[in-house]
Design a protein around this motif. Structure first.
Motif, PDB file in Angstrom:
ATOM      1  N   PHE A 103       0.770  -1.242  -0.039  1.00 12.44           N
ATOM      2  CA  PHE A 103       0.023  -0.020  -0.074  1.00 12.44           C
ATOM      3  C   PHE A 103       0.787   1.317  -0.111  1.00 12.44           C
ATOM      4  O   PHE A 103       0.615   2.180  -0.663  1.00 12.44           O
ATOM      5  CB  PHE A 103      -1.004   0.042   1.323  1.00 12.44           C
ATOM      6  N   ALA A 104       1.966   1.137   0.907  1.00 12.37           N
ATOM      7  CA  ALA A 104       2.792   2.415   0.927  1.00 12.37           C
ATOM      8  C   ALA A 104       3.426   2.427  -0.423  1.00 12.37           C
ATOM      9  O   ALA A 104       3.590   3.859  -0.846  1.00 12.37           O
ATOM     10  CB  ALA A 104       3.916   2.159   1.917  1.00 12.37           C
ATOM     11  N   LEU A 105       4.022   1.735  -1.168  1.00  9.01           N
ATOM     12  CA  LEU A 105       4.457   1.802  -2.427  1.00  9.01           C
ATOM     13  C   LEU A 105       3.495   2.355  -3.462  1.00  9.01           C
ATOM     14  O   LEU A 105       3.771   3.020  -4.441  1.00  9.01           O
ATOM     15  CB  LEU A 105       4.878   0.262  -3.027  1.00  9.01           C
ATOM     16  N   TYR A 106       2.300   1.796  -3.557  1.00  7.92           N
ATOM     17  CA  TYR A 106       1.083   2.497  -4.349  1.00  7.92           C
ATOM     18  C   TYR A 106       1.061   3.847  -3.963  1.00  7.92           C
ATOM     19  O   TYR A 106       0.895   4.559  -4.725  1.00  7.92           O
ATOM     20  CB  TYR A 106      -0.348   1.608  -3.987  1.00  7.92           C
ATOM     21  N   VAL A 107       0.955   4.204  -2.649  1.00  3.73           N
ATOM     22  CA  VAL A 107       0.879   5.684  -2.336  1.00  3.73           C
ATOM     23  C   VAL A 107       1.995   6.586  -2.949  1.00  3.73           C
ATOM     24  O   VAL A 107       1.797   7.503  -3.567  1.00  3.73           O
ATOM     25  CB  VAL A 107       0.651   5.857  -0.855  1.00  3.73           C
ATOM     26  N   GLN A 108       3.310   5.730  -2.669  1.00  2.00           N
ATOM     27  CA  GLN A 108       4.456   6.574  -3.318  1.00  2.00           C
ATOM     28  C   GLN A 108       4.098   6.678  -4.986  1.00  2.00           C
ATOM     29  O   GLN A 108       4.757   7.765  -5.485  1.00  2.00           O
ATOM     30  CB  GLN A 108       5.687   5.725  -3.032  1.00  2.00           C
ATOM     31  N   PHE A 109       3.647   5.855  -5.674  1.00  2.00           N
ATOM     32  CA  PHE A 109       3.817   5.766  -7.128  1.00  2.00           C
ATOM     33  C   PHE A 109       2.387   6.396  -7.799  1.00  2.00           C
ATOM     34  O   PHE A 109       2.660   6.670  -8.701  1.00  2.00           O
ATOM     35  CB  PHE A 109       4.053   4.704  -7.740  1.00  2.00           C
ATOM     36  N   HIS A 110       1.596   6.707  -6.882  1.00  2.00           N
ATOM     37  CA  HIS A 110       0.162   7.054  -7.509  1.00  2.00           C
ATOM     38  C   HIS A 110       0.113   8.681  -6.934  1.00  2.00           C
ATOM     39  O   HIS A 110      -1.180   8.980  -7.271  1.00  2.00           O
ATOM     40  CB  HIS A 110      -1.004   6.241  -7.091  1.00  2.00           C
ATOM     41  N   GLY A 111       0.930   9.408  -6.483  1.00  2.53           N
ATOM     42  CA  GLY A 111       0.959  10.685  -6.256  1.00  2.53           C
ATOM     43  C   GLY A 111       0.525  11.600  -7.405  1.00  2.53           C
ATOM     44  O   GLY A 111      -0.202  12.644  -7.033  1.00  2.53           O
ATOM     45  N   ASP A 112       0.653  11.228  -8.569  1.00  2.00           N
ATOM     46  CA  ASP A 112       0.425  11.998  -9.683  1.00  2.00           C
ATOM     47  C   ASP A 112      -1.151  12.049  -9.960  1.00  2.00           C
ATOM     48  O   ASP A 112      -1.746  13.028 -10.197  1.00  2.00           O
ATOM     49  CB  ASP A 112       0.886  11.197 -11.133  1.00  2.00           C
ATOM     50  N   TYR A 113      -1.893  10.907  -9.532  1.00  7.65           N
ATOM     51  CA  TYR A 113      -3.306  10.776  -9.915  1.00  7.65           C
ATOM     52  C   TYR A 113      -4.231  11.271  -8.637  1.00  7.65           C
ATOM     53  O   TYR A 113      -5.020  11.854  -8.790  1.00  7.65           O
ATOM     54  CB  TYR A 113      -3.586   9.362 -10.288  1.00  7.65           C
ATOM     55  N   GLY A 114      -3.820  10.805  -7.594  1.00 10.75           N
ATOM     56  CA  GLY A 114      -4.510  10.840  -6.331  1.00 10.75           C
ATOM     57  C   GLY A 114      -3.759  11.424  -5.175  1.00 10.75           C
ATOM     58  O   GLY A 114      -2.649  11.864  -5.555  1.00 10.75           O
ATOM     59  N   PRO A 115      -4.508  11.481  -3.915  1.00 16.85           N
ATOM     60  CA  PRO A 115      -3.692  12.005  -2.767  1.00 16.85           C
ATOM     61  C   PRO A 115      -2.552  11.105  -2.591  1.00 16.85           C
ATOM     62  O   PRO A 115      -2.777   9.917  -2.868  1.00 16.85           O
ATOM     63  CB  PRO A 115      -4.816  11.935  -1.491  1.00 16.85           C
ATOM     64  N   GLY A 116      -1.267  11.497  -2.324  1.00 12.00           N
ATOM     65  CA  GLY A 116      -0.386  10.545  -1.915  1.00 12.00           C
ATOM     66  C   GLY A 116       0.752  11.229  -2.429  1.00 12.00           C
ATOM     67  O   GLY A 116       0.943  12.383  -2.861  1.00 12.00           O
ATOM     68  N   GLY A 117       2.101  10.481  -2.338  1.00  9.82           N
ATOM     69  CA  GLY A 117       3.467  10.989  -2.486  1.00  9.82           C
ATOM     70  C   GLY A 117       4.291  10.646  -1.807  1.00  9.82           C
ATOM     71  O   GLY A 117       3.981   9.802  -0.819  1.00  9.82           O
ATOM     72  N   GLY A 118       5.684  10.991  -1.757  1.00 12.03           N
ATOM     73  CA  GLY A 118       6.728  10.600  -1.022  1.00 12.03           C
ATOM     74  C   GLY A 118       6.560  10.848   0.438  1.00 12.03           C
ATOM     75  O   GLY A 118       6.922   9.862   1.342  1.00 12.03           O
ATOM     76  N   PHE A 119       5.929  11.705   1.149  1.00  9.97           N
ATOM     77  CA  PHE A 119       5.826  12.009   2.492  1.00  9.97           C
ATOM     78  C   PHE A 119       5.128  10.801   2.981  1.00  9.97           C
ATOM     79  O   PHE A 119       5.276  10.147   3.839  1.00  9.97           O
ATOM     80  CB  PHE A 119       5.339  13.169   2.907  1.00  9.97           C
ATOM     81  N   GLN A 120       3.814  10.969   2.352  1.00  8.56           N
ATOM     82  CA  GLN A 120       2.812   9.916   3.208  1.00  8.56           C
ATOM     83  C   GLN A 120       3.362   8.475   3.028  1.00  8.56           C
ATOM     84  O   GLN A 120       3.292   7.526   3.774  1.00  8.56           O
ATOM     85  CB  GLN A 120       1.500   9.775   2.432  1.00  8.56           C
TER      86      GLN A 120
END
Lengths: 93, 321, 109, 158
Positions: B202-219
């Motif tokens: 899930f963390a990796l998904y959040v890392q790589f989908h910051g472009d589309y939805g909420p998320g990114g490196g910090f989260q």
């Protein structure tokens, strides 16, 4: 309509849980209230996402579902390792 | 409406926290505070911020504050001075701030100065200029990548500072680490081992989908670290240490930041401005994509490594009786 | 026809879920000590969450959102009893007892 | 081996459910992410066939269906207790036997008890569980032969 009712019911339940968190009396009651509050917020976010037609809030709900229990484990760990002093606010009945 | 109710809850919790003396109870109430803040951010449509609050509040903050609490006493000391002067200062400051808000434009007023400067440009051009649908990510990692670099540096520096402070209390005997985990609980051990792969993915998904939805490196960094903290709590601190030795973690902490700065330097060498990603590929959109991707990766690595090493450092510390 | 049926089902699930969540919040206030309150709280995590999430699933129809919701439910059902157990264990470990008589440690299977 | 395949399949499903963007770039990232998680899993011994016995997965849905029914029943029971004007509860601790050979069965047993309203597992020992129960009835439900049967079936299926 029904979604709004659900949201309101959840808000009321949240308020009642909050009362328990503030009243205590023991620290465990408070932790319990926090956990329940967490679940309520997850559900509320889900319902609110549908209410406003933005189901991408589900990612936030997913975060809580996945990692919210870690902090409760941390509480247990500190009681077990004896690093925290025993609670003094035991309910005496 | 919902905002007001949530804000009301928040105020009640804040007042209760201020009145209480039991620090443990305060830590727990902060859990509710954090949940409510996340809820308010959601209803204000700031999903990215809410996501950060959720990740930090659920995964990290309680654990780190509890670790700190274990080093101090459980009760807050009675204040030795009168509370009148501080109260006066707070009231005057508060009144000034409230007075200040009177001159502020109404909430979501399109004529407000803040909406006249660069915001319309970001809102209208972000997708064409960076190719990223989530404007927050576009602003964070591209338009304002200087600021974000500063933030990563802050996390890096803060992590180093905490590690240095804790090093004064550290005991390297094994008895400290043995007492600290929950590996003798079959239920906790089992559930944790079942969940960790999903938390990490899930963390990796959040890392790589910051472009589309909420998320990114910090989260993503925080969630990824939470997975390993769970491992450390339940499977064993020593096992975590086998995987992440101190030097490896320090190296990772620095490498994330270096990756970020490196992206900037490469963009300089390729003839662009510092951290202008357009030069990375023939097509500026492609260049932006790669730039944002690498920068976010750097953020994620630094945040993960910092969180894990702070957690490990705390678990080696025992209160000196 | 089918749509109407599904929407009624979803409404019923949501209403039951909200009613249960209220019920157990009241239980959280009414019950006399920590362990009994725990029964009230733990419950709202399971069936109540399940009903509301299923209600939302029916609203969403079959899509990616459905799958995500089901994952949320699954994880909640794994993690929330674990958290409850950890909390009960911590309370018991810290010596929190309601009263000595209740400590019936006899095992008659 | 079987376990790794199963875990990979589950992770792929999880990623596909999360992602929703099926373009080459994110799919490649997905493959890399799953590979990273599987590598960490191997290196750190996180999940193995003891944690997730592949055969158990076939049996688990039927167990869940039974458990769900139990949960609904006791939910109604506890909800009635809450609304009764005079509190009619008999809170009690009791040790109940949990003679399972495998950790998985014991964990399922303990967590099922906690999931069922009215009962919470407080302590897990080698072959007993310390349970707190809200009323006499919820306690009786735990000691029923039916629960034992269900768990025995689960244990055999590993």
């Amino acid at each position: 309509m029904i979604l709004a009712v659900t949201a309101i019911a959840l808000l009321v339940a949240m308020a009642l849980t909050l009362v328990r968190a503030l009243l205590g009396p023991s620290i465990f009651d408070r932790i319990l209230a926090v956990n329940t509050f967490g679940t309520k917020i997850v559900l509320f976010l889900g319902v609110y996402g549908f209410l406003t037609n933005r189901p991408d809030f589900l990612d936030i709900a997913l975060v809580y579902a996945l990692i919210n229990f870690i902090s409760t484990l941390a509480v247990l760990r500190f009681f077990e390792s004896g690093q925290l002093v025993m609670p003094k606010d035991k309910e005496s009945r | 409406m919902i905002n007001i109710i949530l804000l009301g809850f928040l105020a009640v919790v804040a007042i209760a926290v201020a009145m209480m003396r039991d620090l443990f109870a305060i830590v727990m109430l902060f859990g509710i505070y954090s949940l409510l803040t996340a809820g308010i951010f959601v209803s204000l449509d700031a999903v990215d911020v809410a996501f950060t609050e959720a990740a930090v509040g659920a995964g990290i903050s309680t654990i780190l504050i509890l670790s700190t609490l274990a080093l101090t006493s459980r009760e807050e000391k009675q204040p030795t001075h009168s509370f009148l002067l501080p109260l006066l200062v707070v009231l005057v400051t508060g009144a000034t701030l409230v007075y200040g808000t009177l001159d502020m434009p109404a909430f979501s007023d399109p004529e407000a100065p803040v909406h006249q400067h660069v915001a319309p440009h970001y809102l209208n051009q972000a997708e064409q200029e960076t190719g990223v649908p989530n404007i927050v990510t576009a602003v964070l990692a591209s338009y304002r990548s200087y600021d974000t670099m500063g933030e990563v540096t802050v996390i890096f520096t803060a992590g180093i500072a905490v590690l240095l402070l804790l090093s004064a209390f550290r005991h390297h005997e094994d008895e400290a680490s043995n007492l600290n985990d929950l590996s003798h609980h079959p239920v906790l051990r089992y559930i944790a081992r079942l969940m960790i792969p999903f938390i990490l993915l899930f963390a990796l998904y959040v890392q790589f989908h910051g472009d589309y939805g909420p998320g990114g490196g910090f989260q993503a960094g925080v969630i990824f670290a939470a997975g390993f903290i769970l491992y450390g709590l339940v499977v064993g601190i020593d096992k975590t240490r086998q995987m992440f030795s101190e030097s490896k973690l320090h190296w990772l902490m620095a490498s994330g930041l270096l990756l970020y700065i490196g992206v900037g330097i490469v963009s300089l060498l390729l003839g662009g401005e510092f951290l202008n990603y357009n030069v990375f590929a023939a097509d500026p959109l492609k260049g932006q994509h790669w730039g944002i991707f690498l920068v976010e990766l750097g953020v994620g690595i630094t945040v993960t490594a910092t969180m894990i090493s702070v957690f490990l450092a705390f678990s080696e510390v025992r209160r000196s009786e | 026809m089918w749509d109407i049926l599904v929407s009624y089902c979803s409404d019923a699930l949501l209403i039951t879920g909200s009613f249960l969540s209220l019920t157990f919040a009241i239980g959280l206030l009414r019950f006399p000590d920590f362990y009994t309150r725990m029964h009230a709280a733990g419950v709202s995590d399971t069936l109540c969450a399940g009903l509301i999430v299923l209600g939302l699933v029916l609203q969403a129809g079959i899509s990616l959102v459905t799958l995500k919701l089901l994952f949320i439910l699954l994880f909640l059902w794994f993690t929330s009893p674990t958290a409850s157990f950890a909390l009960a264990r911590a309370a018991h470990r810290a010596g929190y007892r309601v009263s000595e008589q209740e400590e019936v440690a006899s095992s008659n299977s | 081996m079987k376990h790794s395949l199963l875990l990979t399949a589950l992770l792929v499903l999880f990623w596909l459910a999360l992602s929703g963007h099926y373009v080459a770039f994110t799919l490649i990232l997905g493959v890399l992410s799953i590979a990273l998680v599987m590598w960490l899993n191997r290196k750190m011994h996180i999940s193995d066939e003891k944690v997730m016995p592949p055969l158990l997965l076939l049996r688990l849905p039927r167990y869940w269906a039974w458990l769900l029914l139990e949960i609904i029943k006791s939910n109604i029971h506890v909800a009635i207790k809450i609304w009764q004007p005079r509190l009619d509860i008999q809170p009690q601790f009791k040790k109940i036997p949990s003679p399972w050979k495998r950790d998985v069965t014991r964990v399922v047993h303990a967590n099922s008890i906690t999931l069922t309203p009215g009962t919470v597992t407080v302590m897990v020992d080698k072959d007993t569980l310390l349970v707190h129960s809200l009323t006499d009835e919820t306690m009786q439900a735990l000691e029923s032969p039916e629960m034992k049967e269900q768990l025995e079936k689960l244990e055999r299926f590993q």
